[in-house]
Design an enzyme around this catalytic site. Structure first.
Site, short mmCIF file in Angstrom:
data_model
loop_
_atom_site.label_atom_id
_atom_site.label_comp_id
_atom_site.label_asym_id
_atom_site.label_seq_id
_atom_site.Cartn_x
_atom_site.Cartn_y
_atom_site.Cartn_z
CB THR A 131 -63.47 -8.77 -32.34
OG1 THR A 131 -63.18 -7.59 -33.19
CG2 THR A 131 -64.64 -9.44 -32.84
CG ASP A 132 -63.76 -3.34 -32.88
OD1 ASP A 132 -63.20 -4.06 -33.38
OD2 ASP A 132 -63.09 -2.22 -33.12
CD GLU A 133 -62.90 -7.34 -37.38
OE1 GLU A 133 -63.37 -7.98 -38.09
OE2 GLU A 133 -61.46 -6.78 -37.45
CE1 TYR A 156 -61.78 -12.98 -35.24
CE2 TYR A 156 -62.34 -10.87 -36.13
CZ TYR A 156 -61.82 -11.62 -34.99
OH TYR A 156 -61.40 -11.25 -33.88
CE LYS A 160 -63.93 -13.30 -31.08
NZ LYS A 160 -62.90 -14.11 -29.74
P1 NAD Z 1 -53.86 -14.69 -32.39
O1 NAD Z 1 -54.23 -14.99 -33.70
O2 NAD Z 1 -52.48 -13.93 -32.10
O3 NAD Z 1 -53.61 -15.66 -31.00
C1 NAD Z 1 -54.80 -16.77 -31.33
C2 NAD Z 1 -53.99 -17.90 -30.29
O4 NAD Z 1 -55.21 -18.79 -30.11
C3 NAD Z 1 -53.10 -18.62 -30.70
O5 NAD Z 1 -52.02 -18.64 -29.97
C4 NAD Z 1 -53.52 -19.95 -31.17
O6 NAD Z 1 -52.49 -20.97 -31.25
C5 NAD Z 1 -54.86 -20.07 -30.28
N1 NAD Z 1 -55.78 -21.12 -31.01
C6 NAD Z 1 -56.39 -21.07 -32.17
N2 NAD Z 1 -57.08 -21.94 -32.63
C7 NAD Z 1 -56.99 -22.67 -31.30
C8 NAD Z 1 -57.72 -24.11 -30.89
N3 NAD Z 1 -58.85 -24.59 -31.79
N4 NAD Z 1 -57.64 -24.52 -29.82
C9 NAD Z 1 -56.72 -23.80 -28.81
N5 NAD Z 1 -55.98 -22.71 -29.21
C10 NAD Z 1 -56.09 -22.18 -30.31
O7 NAD Z 1 -55.01 -14.06 -31.87
P2 NAD Z 1 -55.18 -12.42 -31.17
O8 NAD Z 1 -54.96 -11.22 -31.78
O9 NAD Z 1 -54.08 -12.38 -29.88
O10 NAD Z 1 -56.55 -12.41 -30.35
C11 NAD Z 1 -56.78 -13.03 -29.32
C12 NAD Z 1 -58.38 -13.05 -28.93
O11 NAD Z 1 -58.55 -11.57 -28.86
C13 NAD Z 1 -59.17 -13.49 -30.10
O12 NAD Z 1 -60.31 -14.21 -29.53
C14 NAD Z 1 -59.76 -12.31 -30.84
O13 NAD Z 1 -61.05 -12.51 -31.53
C15 NAD Z 1 -59.69 -11.05 -29.96
N6 NAD Z 1 -59.39 -9.95 -30.30
C16 NAD Z 1 -58.39 -9.54 -31.14
C17 NAD Z 1 -58.20 -8.18 -31.40
C18 NAD Z 1 -56.81 -7.79 -32.21
O14 NAD Z 1 -56.58 -6.68 -32.67
N7 NAD Z 1 -55.88 -8.91 -32.35
C19 NAD Z 1 -58.88 -7.11 -30.82
C20 NAD Z 1 -60.15 -7.52 -30.29
C21 NAD Z 1 -60.46 -8.93 -30.02
O1 DAU Z 2 -61.08 -4.53 -34.72
C1 DAU Z 2 -60.52 -5.78 -34.09
C2 DAU Z 2 -59.96 -6.71 -34.84
O2 DAU Z 2 -58.77 -6.04 -35.53
C3 DAU Z 2 -59.55 -7.94 -34.25
O3 DAU Z 2 -60.91 -8.65 -34.12
C4 DAU Z 2 -58.94 -9.02 -35.24
O4 DAU Z 2 -58.70 -10.20 -34.90
C5 DAU Z 2 -57.60 -8.38 -35.89
O5 DAU Z 2 -57.07 -8.90 -36.92
C6 DAU Z 2 -57.94 -6.89 -36.46
O6 DAU Z 2 -58.91 -6.99 -37.66
P1 DAU Z 2 -58.69 -5.91 -38.99
O7 DAU Z 2 -59.07 -6.63 -40.16
O8 DAU Z 2 -59.12 -4.68 -38.63
O9 DAU Z 2 -56.81 -6.09 -38.95
P2 DAU Z 2 -55.80 -6.13 -39.92
O10 DAU Z 2 -54.54 -6.07 -39.31
O11 DAU Z 2 -56.13 -7.51 -40.69
O12 DAU Z 2 -56.14 -4.97 -41.06
C7 DAU Z 2 -56.20 -3.70 -40.71
C8 DAU Z 2 -56.82 -2.67 -41.73
O13 DAU Z 2 -55.16 -2.72 -42.71
C9 DAU Z 2 -57.75 -3.21 -42.41
O14 DAU Z 2 -58.46 -2.03 -43.06
C10 DAU Z 2 -57.37 -3.90 -43.64
C11 DAU Z 2 -56.03 -3.22 -43.77
N1 DAU Z 2 -54.77 -4.00 -44.56
C12 DAU Z 2 -54.48 -5.36 -43.83
C13 DAU Z 2 -53.48 -5.95 -44.21
C14 DAU Z 2 -53.29 -7.22 -43.39
C15 DAU Z 2 -54.09 -3.58 -45.70
O15 DAU Z 2 -54.59 -2.63 -46.42
N2 DAU Z 2 -53.32 -4.27 -46.15
C16 DAU Z 2 -52.96 -5.64 -45.58
O16 DAU Z 2 -52.05 -6.12 -46.10
#
Ligand code: NAD
Ligand code: DAU
Length: 350
Positions: A131-133, A156, A160
């Site tokens: 992730t970019d975080e 988190y 990562k």
């Molecule tokens: P998600 O939470 O939707 O899915 C995570 C999956 O991992 C689920 O299916 C869960 O069951 C599985 N999992 C969790 N713990 C596990 C364990 N101990 N063993 C096996 N499986 C397990 O997540 P996502 O949003 O699809 O993100 C997927 C990947 O991409 C993550 O590594 C996240 O850090 C990265 N990522 C997400 C975003 C985003 O915006 N969602 C952006 C950049 C990177």
């Molecule tokens: O940047 C990549 C990341 O983006 C991934 O690595 C993470 O897995 C993914 O969850 C996401 O993280 P964020 O914290 O940016 O996403 P989230 O959807 O939780 O929140 C987006 C923005 O909205 C953040 O500034 C927090 C705000 N927010 C979120 C929730 C859930 C609110 O204001 N209210 C809310 O209820």
């Protein structure tokens, strides 16, 4: 035939990646390893579950023995690792799960890959999806580049970042062929409604308050999930071992502007008067340690591997809203049961 293990394939991004690989590469055997936590949902993969080149195994990546036995049996040529605890708010209320899954789980996968490949790792690949975080938080200007120093600020992102460091260390010390990508915020179908976009779509539909953290001034760079999956495909096949690639949409929105846009689109789709859904906006206590701004410079990926995002954001957001409106049953199934308790803990006392 190549065997590719995808971890976390029942989650949001993982399910899009599994679908892409199963359909695009009939000659690959795709093995999806997932623990099926609250975020993992096999209903995300209904359309590919019977494909002859697809197999699902329920396993926890924290269980080193089980992971090694799967690797030993399947002898994968590649691993694409997405399994993770992924929600920042949950990492604030319960950091330990993040440390086990994201750090120990990644180490277990690296150890298993190392054991089965030994010194015959030519042509193999361990791809870590990150992730970019990990880069921390930006001020008003600038972008995260691959060379930006790590500065994770939530449990988190710290977990990562640790996993990224482990992957690089195994590459450097043991010559494990590895590659990492760091992506910005994804949006699209099948995202668990704890994350901003699906949560707010669901609340607008149900006339529930829209809990905006702080003043809604935080900025995120949104990318359509299928463009992320395409980028992973390109990097997996063409990226350089030992390299890192940033993935992002050059598409920055303050939360409040994005929320207002969602409200306007949904007023139209639900036949409400313009401005009606915006009345649901409710400013609540800010997220602890809330990062102000993320923005990705993806020029390396664009120049070296010729990836570009395919969708304009407004078009993607409309498509996404349509998908959640048309898939009410999918949403209702995951928002019953445990979700109610999560929602209460997270929002009622805010
Ligand atoms: P998600 O939470 O939707 O899915 C995570 C999956 O991992 C689920 O299916 C869960 O069951 C599985 N999992 C969790 N713990 C596990 C364990 N101990 N063993 C096996 N499986 C397990 O997540 P996502 O949003 O699809 O993100 C997927 C990947 O991409 C993550 O590594 C996240 O850090 C990265 N990522 C997400 C975003 C985003 O915006 N969602 C952006 C950049 C990177
Ligand atoms: O940047 C990549 C990341 O983006 C991934 O690595 C993470 O897995 C993914 O969850 C996401 O993280 P964020 O914290 O940016 O996403 P989230 O959807 O939780 O929140 C987006 C923005 O909205 C953040 O500034 C927090 C705000 N927010 C979120 C929730 C859930 C609110 O204001 N209210 C809310 O209820």
């Amino acid at each position: 035939m190549k065997t590719i293990i995808i971890t976390g394939g029942a989650g949001f991004i993982g399910s899009h990646l599994v679908r892409l690989f199963v359909n695009k590469y009939p000659e690959y055997h795709i093995v999806n390893i997932d623990k099926l936590t609250y975020a993992g949902n096999l209903a995300n993969l209904k359309d590919v579950e019977d494909a002859p080149n697809y197999e699902f195994i329920k396993a926890d990546i924290v269980d080193a023995e089980h992971i090694f036995s799967i690797f030993n049996k399947y002898q994968p040529d590649g691993i694409i690792h997405l399994a993770a605890e992924s929600h920042v708010d949950r990492s604030i209320s319960n950091p330990n799960e993040f440390i086990f899954t994201n750090i120990v789980g990644t180490a277990n996968l690296l150890n298993a890959a190392r054991k089965i490949w030994g010194d015959k790792s030519e042509g193999k690949r361990f791809y870590h999806v990150s992730t970019d975080e990990v880069y921390g938080s930006l001020g008003k200007n600038g972008f995260f580049k691959e060379s930006t120093a790590y500065d994770p600020r939530s449990p988190y992102s710290a977990s990562k970042a640790s996993s990224d460091h482990l992957v690089r260390a195994y590459g450097h010390t043991f010559n494990l062929p590895s590659v990492i990508s760091n992506c910005s915020n994804n949006y699209g179908s099948y995202q668990f409604p704890e994350k901003l976009i699906p949560l707010f779509i669901n609340n607008i539909r149900n006339n529930k308050a829209l809990p905006v953290y702080g003043k809604g001034e935080n900025i995120r760079d949104w990318l359509w999930v299928e463009d992320h999956a395409r980028a992973i495909d390109i990097i997996f096949h063409q990226g350089k071992n030992g390299d890192t690639y940033n993935i992002g949409g050059h598409n920055e929105w303050t939360n409040i502007d994005l929320i207002r846009l969602m409200c306007r689109i949904m007023d139209r789709k639900l036949g409400r008067k313009t401005g009606e859904s915006e009345k649901l906006i409710s400013y609540v206590k800010d997220r602890a340690g809330h990062d102000l701004r993320y923005a990705i410079d993806s020029s390396k990926l664009q120049k070296e591997l010729h990836w570009t995002p395919s969708l304009q954001f407004e078009e993607g957001l409309e498509k996404t809203i349509d998908w959640y409106l048309e898939n009410e049953e999918w949403m209702n199934n995951i928002t019953s049961g445990d979700y109610k308790k999560y929602y209460e803990d997270q929002y009622t006392k805010r």
